[in-house]
Enzyme design. Structure first.
Site, PDB file in Angstrom:
ATOM      1  N   ASP A 133     -30.174  37.551  21.484  1.00  0.00           N
ATOM      2  CA  ASP A 133     -30.432  37.438  22.913  1.00  0.00           C
ATOM      3  C   ASP A 133     -31.594  38.361  23.281  1.00  0.00           C
ATOM      4  OD1 ASP A 133     -30.404  37.395  25.692  1.00  0.00           O
ATOM      5  OD2 ASP A 133     -28.217  37.435  25.836  1.00  0.00           O
ATOM      6  N   SER A 150     -24.998  35.794  31.970  1.00  0.00           N
ATOM      7  CA  SER A 150     -26.342  36.004  32.494  1.00  0.00           C
ATOM      8  C   SER A 150     -26.264  36.546  33.922  1.00  0.00           C
ATOM      9  CB  SER A 150     -27.137  34.697  32.411  1.00  0.00           C
ATOM     10  OG  SER A 150     -28.505  34.899  32.583  1.00  0.00           O
ATOM     11  N   HIS A 182     -29.772  33.865  23.833  1.00  0.00           N
ATOM     12  CA  HIS A 182     -29.159  34.006  25.149  1.00  0.00           C
ATOM     13  C   HIS A 182     -28.347  32.776  25.546  1.00  0.00           C
ATOM     14  CE1 HIS A 182     -28.549  35.402  29.208  1.00  0.00           C
ATOM     15  NE2 HIS A 182     -29.120  34.310  29.703  1.00  0.00           N
TER      16      HIS A 182
END
Length: 361
Positions: free
Chosen positions: A304, A142, A333
């Site tokens: 995601d 991320s 995600h």
């Protein structure tokens, strides 16, 4: 004979730092956690939006427990692992809660905007202060994955291996849209006071709402349905009281973050994510790809919504020293925080392969 295992939970001073914006921060400090055998190859872990430096943890388990530790895929019996709380964070590194050395007051909303590249530059200075001048690998997911990509582009000779997870070359409109709603929730909380709030009257409602918004985007609809369905906690007697299990879960996550995170830091890190684009001043993705020198294992996660895995695959599809792997998961995600048995062995294999290559040289 076994090497001495060290554990450090400290702060390192890096002096002044010139930011991409042209602003200069003075007396910058980065908080870090470092664990592993003395003299072992060093792995830098970059954390995500609400993460911190406690990747491994000491008295309490770190946020990547299961992936990192003795006997884990990233084995702290073989490697040293170091993680910095990012610039702009709220866990000991210089950020909005820090004291401005010029005014002797907290920065709060006077803190300048920072970029992902600023974060990486600060980490490099911190490593040098600690006497570290080469990394075996850089890994993160991320916002952490954004830092990994920038590490490989800003300092391509610094590491042997890059492992970006759950990330894309730039945040797309869908991701920015979710961040915009989160910003709206915080900045319209009456207690936000344009960023100059007191610790006992912080914009907790806005921050909790922002976290709830984020939690919806981090998981797939399939996972929400499987975990919660239409489970009911009980009859609702007001509009504010959660009736369904999924409501209760989101309330819990929102209130949990409020107890450990600063609203201004949340805003600054969201802005850094929005503005990040590895192509700025570098050209198209084909040109960018040629700048990487490290061996790359890129990992995307099915479903995601924020960082579509096909965009990460596209970035590295032409790289001769890179490979992409798609994890089949219902977590979306958040896949980079769970189900380590599905993709942890890939990381272990890659790190072992590099060890073998280094041994032949």
């Amino acid at each position: 004979m076994d090497r001495e295992t060290i554990y450090e939970d400290q702060t390192v001073s890096i002096g002044s730092l010139m930011l991409e914006s042209g602003n200069e921060l003075h007396d910058v400090e980065l908080a870090y956690e470092r664990v592993g055998p003395r003299g072992a190859p060093m792995i830098l872990v970059c954390h995500a939006l609400t993460g911190n430096q406690y990747t491994v943890g000491h008295e309490e388990a770190g946020w990547w427990k299961g992936l990192i530790g003795k006997g884990a895929s990233i084995d702290t019996s073989d490697f040293q692992v170091i993680t910095f709380n990012v610039l702009g964070g709220c866990n000991g590194s210089t950020g909005p809660q820090s004291i401005n050395p010029v005014t002797q007051k907290r920065y709060q909303a006077d803190f300048p905007f920072v970029s992902v590249r600023d974060m990486v530059h600060s980490q490099k200075k911190a490593l040098e202060e600690l006497g570290i001048h080469h990394l075996h690998a850089v890994i993160g997911g991320s916002l952490g994955g954004m830092q990994v990509l920038e590490w490989g582009l800003l300092y391509p000779d610094w590491m042997d291996h890059l492992i970006p997870l759950a990330v894309t070359p730039t945040l797309n409109a869908y991701g920015i849209a979710y961040n915009a709603i989160s910003r709206f929730a915080i900045t319209n909380d009456p207690n936000w006071r344009n960023g100059y709030y007191s610790s006992d009257q912080a914009p907790t409602s806005g921050l909790a709402t922002a976290r709830m918004i984020g939690m919806v985007s981090y998981r797939t609809d399939e996972m929400f349905q499987k975990k919660f369905g239409r489970g009911v906690k009980g009859a609702s007697v007001s509009h504010k009281e959660p009736q369904y299990d999924v409501e209760s879960y989101l309330h819990y996550q929102g209130n949990k973050l409020v107890s450990r995170f600063d609203a201004n830091s949340y805003l600054y890190l969201l802005k850094a994510m929005d503005n990040h684009d590895i192509g700025i001043e570098r050209g198209n993705l084909t040109l960018v790809n040629k700048r990487f020198k490290a061996n790359i294992l890129a990992i995307g996660f099915k479903g995601d919504l924020i960082y579509p895995p096909d965009e990460l695959e596209k970035l590295f599809q032409q790289g001769s020293s890179s490979q992409f792997y798609l994890v089949d998961t219902k977590f979306g995600h958040d896949g980079f925080l769970v189900e380590f048995d599905k993709w942890g062995p890939l990381i272990k294999e890659q790190l072992t392969m590099i060890n073998k290559i280094e041994g032949v040289k």
